[in-house]
Design a protein around this motif. Structure first.
Motif, PDB file in Angstrom:
ATOM      1  N   LEU A   1       6.868 -37.253  26.428  1.00  0.00           N
ATOM      2  CA  LEU A   1       6.114 -36.605  25.365  1.00  0.00           C
ATOM      3  C   LEU A   1       5.243 -35.529  25.988  1.00  0.00           C
ATOM      4  O   LEU A   1       4.625 -35.740  27.021  1.00  0.00           O
ATOM      5  N   PHE A   2       5.186 -34.385  25.356  1.00  0.00           N
ATOM      6  CA  PHE A   2       4.322 -33.329  25.858  1.00  0.00           C
ATOM      7  C   PHE A   2       2.931 -33.561  25.294  1.00  0.00           C
ATOM      8  O   PHE A   2       2.747 -33.711  24.105  1.00  0.00           O
ATOM      9  N   GLY A   3       1.966 -33.622  26.166  1.00  0.00           N
ATOM     10  CA  GLY A   3       0.612 -33.851  25.707  1.00  0.00           C
ATOM     11  C   GLY A   3      -0.401 -33.117  26.559  1.00  0.00           C
ATOM     12  O   GLY A   3      -0.108 -32.669  27.655  1.00  0.00           O
ATOM     13  N   GLU A   4      -1.596 -33.018  26.002  1.00  0.00           N
ATOM     14  CA  GLU A   4      -2.685 -32.395  26.744  1.00  0.00           C
ATOM     15  C   GLU A   4      -3.996 -33.025  26.312  1.00  0.00           C
ATOM     16  O   GLU A   4      -4.128 -33.520  25.188  1.00  0.00           O
ATOM     17  N   LEU A   5      -4.948 -33.025  27.215  1.00  0.00           N
ATOM     18  CA  LEU A   5      -6.270 -33.552  26.925  1.00  0.00           C
ATOM     19  C   LEU A   5      -6.982 -32.590  25.994  1.00  0.00           C
ATOM     20  O   LEU A   5      -6.998 -31.378  26.221  1.00  0.00           O
TER      21      LEU A   5
ATOM     22  N   HIS B   1       9.646 -35.377   8.788  1.00  0.00           N
ATOM     23  CA  HIS B   1       9.458 -36.523   9.676  1.00  0.00           C
ATOM     24  C   HIS B   1       8.128 -36.354  10.405  1.00  0.00           C
ATOM     25  O   HIS B   1       7.623 -35.231  10.549  1.00  0.00           O
ATOM     26  N   ILE B   2       7.547 -37.461  10.831  1.00  0.00           N
ATOM     27  CA  ILE B   2       6.285 -37.417  11.573  1.00  0.00           C
ATOM     28  C   ILE B   2       6.480 -36.553  12.818  1.00  0.00           C
ATOM     29  O   ILE B   2       7.452 -36.718  13.556  1.00  0.00           O
ATOM     30  N   GLY B   3       5.573 -35.644  13.041  1.00  0.00           N
ATOM     31  CA  GLY B   3       5.685 -34.678  14.131  1.00  0.00           C
ATOM     32  C   GLY B   3       6.376 -33.396  13.696  1.00  0.00           C
ATOM     33  O   GLY B   3       6.480 -32.457  14.470  1.00  0.00           O
ATOM     34  N   GLY B   4       6.828 -33.352  12.442  1.00  0.00           N
ATOM     35  CA  GLY B   4       7.586 -32.215  11.940  1.00  0.00           C
ATOM     36  C   GLY B   4       6.811 -30.923  11.820  1.00  0.00           C
ATOM     37  O   GLY B   4       7.395 -29.856  11.751  1.00  0.00           O
ATOM     38  N   SER B   5       5.486 -30.997  11.797  1.00  0.00           N
ATOM     39  CA  SER B   5       4.685 -29.771  11.671  1.00  0.00           C
ATOM     40  C   SER B   5       4.534 -29.055  13.005  1.00  0.00           C
ATOM     41  O   SER B   5       4.051 -27.940  13.061  1.00  0.00           O
ATOM     42  N   LYS B   6       4.944 -29.726  14.071  1.00  0.00           N
ATOM     43  CA  LYS B   6       4.790 -29.197  15.446  1.00  0.00           C
ATOM     44  C   LYS B   6       3.331 -29.101  15.857  1.00  0.00           C
ATOM     45  O   LYS B   6       2.997 -28.490  16.865  1.00  0.00           O
ATOM     46  N   LEU B   7       2.432 -29.704  15.055  1.00  0.00           N
ATOM     47  CA  LEU B   7       1.026 -29.769  15.432  1.00  0.00           C
ATOM     48  C   LEU B   7       0.773 -31.092  16.134  1.00  0.00           C
ATOM     49  O   LEU B   7       1.618 -31.978  16.151  1.00  0.00           O
TER      50      LEU B   7
ATOM     51  N   GLU C   1       9.016 -32.402  20.095  1.00  0.00           N
ATOM     52  CA  GLU C   1      10.063 -31.397  19.922  1.00  0.00           C
ATOM     53  C   GLU C   1      11.016 -31.809  18.805  1.00  0.00           C
ATOM     54  O   GLU C   1      11.525 -30.989  18.073  1.00  0.00           O
ATOM     55  N   ASN C   2      11.284 -33.130  18.688  1.00  0.00           N
ATOM     56  CA  ASN C   2      12.266 -33.639  17.738  1.00  0.00           C
ATOM     57  C   ASN C   2      11.670 -34.798  16.962  1.00  0.00           C
ATOM     58  O   ASN C   2      10.579 -35.272  17.260  1.00  0.00           O
ATOM     59  N   ASP C   3      12.416 -35.289  15.999  1.00  0.00           N
ATOM     60  CA  ASP C   3      12.058 -36.484  15.244  1.00  0.00           C
ATOM     61  C   ASP C   3      11.873 -37.628  16.243  1.00  0.00           C
ATOM     62  O   ASP C   3      12.720 -37.836  17.118  1.00  0.00           O
ATOM     63  N   ILE C   4      10.773 -38.364  16.139  1.00  0.00           N
ATOM     64  CA  ILE C   4      10.512 -39.435  17.109  1.00  0.00           C
ATOM     65  C   ILE C   4      11.238 -40.724  16.764  1.00  0.00           C
ATOM     66  O   ILE C   4      11.155 -41.697  17.497  1.00  0.00           O
TER      67      ILE C   4
END
Length: 191
Positions: free
Chosen positions: A99-103, A72-78, A127-130
């Motif tokens: 959503l966890f994000g950073e600049l 699923h999209i986001g599944g690579s944890k990158l 963290e999970n499937d969006i």
């Protein structure tokens, strides 16, 4: 912008979407590919321009190695990049609730990373499937200050995947997905 500058320095003729609003073929890589050929792109920082070109293309072929395949999209944890305007960027970051994000910053200088359009990138981590990608896309794009995100939903017409056992070609035909696989021996022997 680097590709543009390199092409100009080598005398390669270029065009743009203003002069040619339809592109016959776009070929590019991807950071993630899900089973429906939806993508994450833009970790290199050119997501808006890439999405403009690829959405104007009749065919968009993606070439990746099997490490880019995810459930699923986001599944690579990158990171999944989101391009934002610099004005009140922290406010935009806070609006991406849950959503966890950073600049994004340049690794060499530590300065804020700028896209080809002079915007900032917020890297989101899931963290999970969006869930429903279209709903997630709409929710992100409705936030003021958001320019574009790195989910490329429904744009790829074919994905070519190189793996340890050979090459797999996944192609959308209408709403169906066709899959062809070739071993490296098949490729050496001309199929």
């Amino acid at each position: 912008m680097k590709t543009y500058e390199q092409a100009v320095s080598l005398g390669i003729p270029l065009s743009d979407l203003d002069s040619h609003p339809t592109v016959d073929l776009a070929i590019d890589g991807a950071d993630e590919v899900d089973p429906g050929l939806n993508l994450v792109k833009g970790r290199g920082g050119s997501l808006l321009r890439e999405k403009m070109i690829e959405s104007a293309s009749k065919k968009f072929i993606v070439i990746v190695d099997e490490s880019k395949l995810v459930n699923h999209i986001g599944g690579s944890k990158l990171a999944m990049p989101v391009e934002i305007i610099p004005f009140c960027w922290n406010h935009s970051l806070k609006r991406l609730v849950g959503l966890f994000g950073e600049l994004r910053k340049c690794s060499e200088s530590g300065k804020i990373y700028l896209t080809d359009n002079g915007n900032y990138i917020i890297d989101l981590y899931f963290e999970n499937d969006i869930g429903d990608l279209n709903e997630a896309s709409d929710a992100i794009l409705r936030l003021p200050g958001i320019v574009e995100h790195g989910m490329f939903i429904g744009l790829a017409t074919s994905v070519i995947v190189a793996g340890v056992n050979g090459v797999t070609v996944k192609t959308k035909v209408g709403s169906e997905l066709e899959v062809d696989s070739f071993s490296y021996n098949d490729l050496r022997n001309g199929f």
